[in-house]
Design a protein around this motif. Structure first.
Motif, PDB file in Angstrom:
ATOM      1  N   UNK A  47     -15.272  -1.204 -12.968  1.00 22.11           N
ATOM      2  CA  UNK A  47     -15.584  -0.666 -11.632  1.00 22.11           C
ATOM      3  C   UNK A  47     -16.656  -1.498 -10.955  1.00 22.11           C
ATOM      4  N   UNK A  48     -16.479  -2.814 -10.973  1.00 19.12           N
ATOM      5  CA  UNK A  48     -17.514  -3.739 -10.536  1.00 19.12           C
ATOM      6  C   UNK A  48     -18.157  -3.452  -9.204  1.00 19.12           C
ATOM      7  N   UNK A  49     -17.353  -3.171  -8.180  1.00 22.69           N
ATOM      8  CA  UNK A  49     -17.936  -3.020  -6.846  1.00 22.69           C
ATOM      9  C   UNK A  49     -18.794  -1.767  -6.704  1.00 22.69           C
ATOM     10  N   UNK A  50     -18.617  -0.817  -7.599  1.00 19.96           N
ATOM     11  CA  UNK A  50     -19.392   0.418  -7.519  1.00 19.96           C
ATOM     12  C   UNK A  50     -20.567   0.455  -8.499  1.00 19.96           C
ATOM     13  N   UNK A  51     -20.693  -0.561  -9.344  1.00 18.00           N
ATOM     14  CA  UNK A  51     -21.716  -0.577 -10.390  1.00 18.00           C
ATOM     15  C   UNK A  51     -22.958  -1.336  -9.925  1.00 18.00           C
ATOM     16  N   UNK A  52     -24.122  -0.728 -10.105  1.00 18.97           N
ATOM     17  CA  UNK A  52     -25.413  -1.377  -9.844  1.00 18.97           C
ATOM     18  C   UNK A  52     -26.175  -1.388 -11.161  1.00 18.97           C
ATOM     19  N   UNK A  53     -26.548  -2.581 -11.629  1.00 22.02           N
ATOM     20  CA  UNK A  53     -27.152  -2.726 -12.952  1.00 22.02           C
ATOM     21  C   UNK A  53     -28.629  -3.104 -12.833  1.00 22.02           C
ATOM     22  N   UNK A  54     -29.480  -2.281 -13.446  1.00 21.00           N
ATOM     23  CA  UNK A  54     -30.932  -2.507 -13.429  1.00 21.00           C
ATOM     24  C   UNK A  54     -31.419  -2.642 -14.865  1.00 21.00           C
ATOM     25  N   UNK A  55     -32.106  -3.744 -15.154  1.00 21.75           N
ATOM     26  CA  UNK A  55     -32.655  -3.961 -16.499  1.00 21.75           C
ATOM     27  C   UNK A  55     -34.169  -3.853 -16.437  1.00 21.75           C
ATOM     28  N   UNK A  56     -34.738  -3.088 -17.371  1.00 18.04           N
ATOM     29  CA  UNK A  56     -36.182  -2.850 -17.391  1.00 18.04           C
ATOM     30  C   UNK A  56     -36.800  -3.561 -18.589  1.00 18.04           C
ATOM     31  N   UNK A  57     -37.748  -4.431 -18.314  1.00 18.95           N
ATOM     32  CA  UNK A  57     -38.447  -5.193 -19.343  1.00 18.95           C
ATOM     33  C   UNK A  57     -39.805  -4.565 -19.650  1.00 18.95           C
ATOM     34  N   UNK A  58     -40.265  -4.662 -20.896  1.00 16.59           N
ATOM     35  CA  UNK A  58     -41.645  -4.272 -21.208  1.00 16.59           C
ATOM     36  C   UNK A  58     -42.587  -5.383 -20.738  1.00 16.59           C
TER      37      UNK A  58
END
Length: 214
Positions: free
Chosen positions: A119-130
């Motif tokens: 579902x690429x167009x609807x996916x928002x990916x956020x990565x959180x780093x320490x």
């Protein structure tokens, strides 16, 4: 938020991080503050921990049941993590989208990649780093819920997880949980306003141009 009278497509909002970097805390804060987003509850084969509730924290199943769900196409994504299986049931996500909710995912990079493929167009990916490896280890030990061997395994896995940071749309450093949370909210608000997600804009603009909506 998009204008209430304009139809819009839901956001599949993914939060990922190494264990201890803060994604679960930020996910809880987001659910408390934003009533238009709902949590996707994963299914897992790992045992229930003290204080966890079936259906709230996870759907707990045995390995044969999990394999059947995979075989029947009931999972949007799944992965092996620390000798257990985790996955996202498809039906509840589709139901939440149909009800007009955005959906929040607390999943790892493998799950995020699979979800994006579907579902690429609807996916928002956020990565959180320490902010640092030392701080990550301190947070893991401070929780006091894991044995020493588990903490060491989580630290070893953290390097592998961090190496996939460039597969995400946004990357944040969680050196202050409240500041990081506000950044997450800003990202979500902006993504909701993307033209491509406001499916009702075309009709609205046509009416504007013909003078028929006022």
């Amino acid at each position: 938020m998009p204008h209430a009278n304009i139809e819009h497509r839901g956001v599949l909002f993914v939060l990922s991080s190494p264990s201890g970097a803060g994604k679960s805390t930020i996910a809880r804060m987001l659910l408390e503050k934003d009533k238009d987003i709902a949590m996707s509850v994963s299914v897992t084969t790992r045992p229930m921990r003290p204080g966890e509730v079936e259906g709230r924290d996870y759907h707990f199943v045995d390995v044969p049941t999990f394999k059947d769900m995979v075989g029947d196409g009931e999972l949007m994504e799944w992965a092996h993590v620390f000798d257990h299986r985790y996955g996202t049931p498809r039906a509840p996500v589709e139901a939440m989208l149909a009800q007009g909710h955005d959906v929040l995912f607390d999943i790892d990079w493998q799950g995020a990649q699979q979800l994006y493929q579907q579902a690429g167009q609807d996916v928002v990916r956020v990565f959180i780093l320490p902010p640092s490896v030392d701080e990550l280890e301190r947070r893991l030990r401070q929780r006091g819920t894991d044995a020493e061997a588990v903490v060491e395994a989580r630290m070893a896995r953290a390097n592998a997880e961090i190496s996939h940071w460039d597969g995400y749309d946004y990357v944040l450093i969680n050196d202050n949980v409240h500041a990081c949370f506000e950044q997450v909210r800003t990202i979500l608000d902006a993504e909701r306003l993307r033209r491509s997600r406001q499916t009702g804009l075309i009709g609205f603009v046509r009416k504007l141009m013909t003078g028929k909506n006022g």
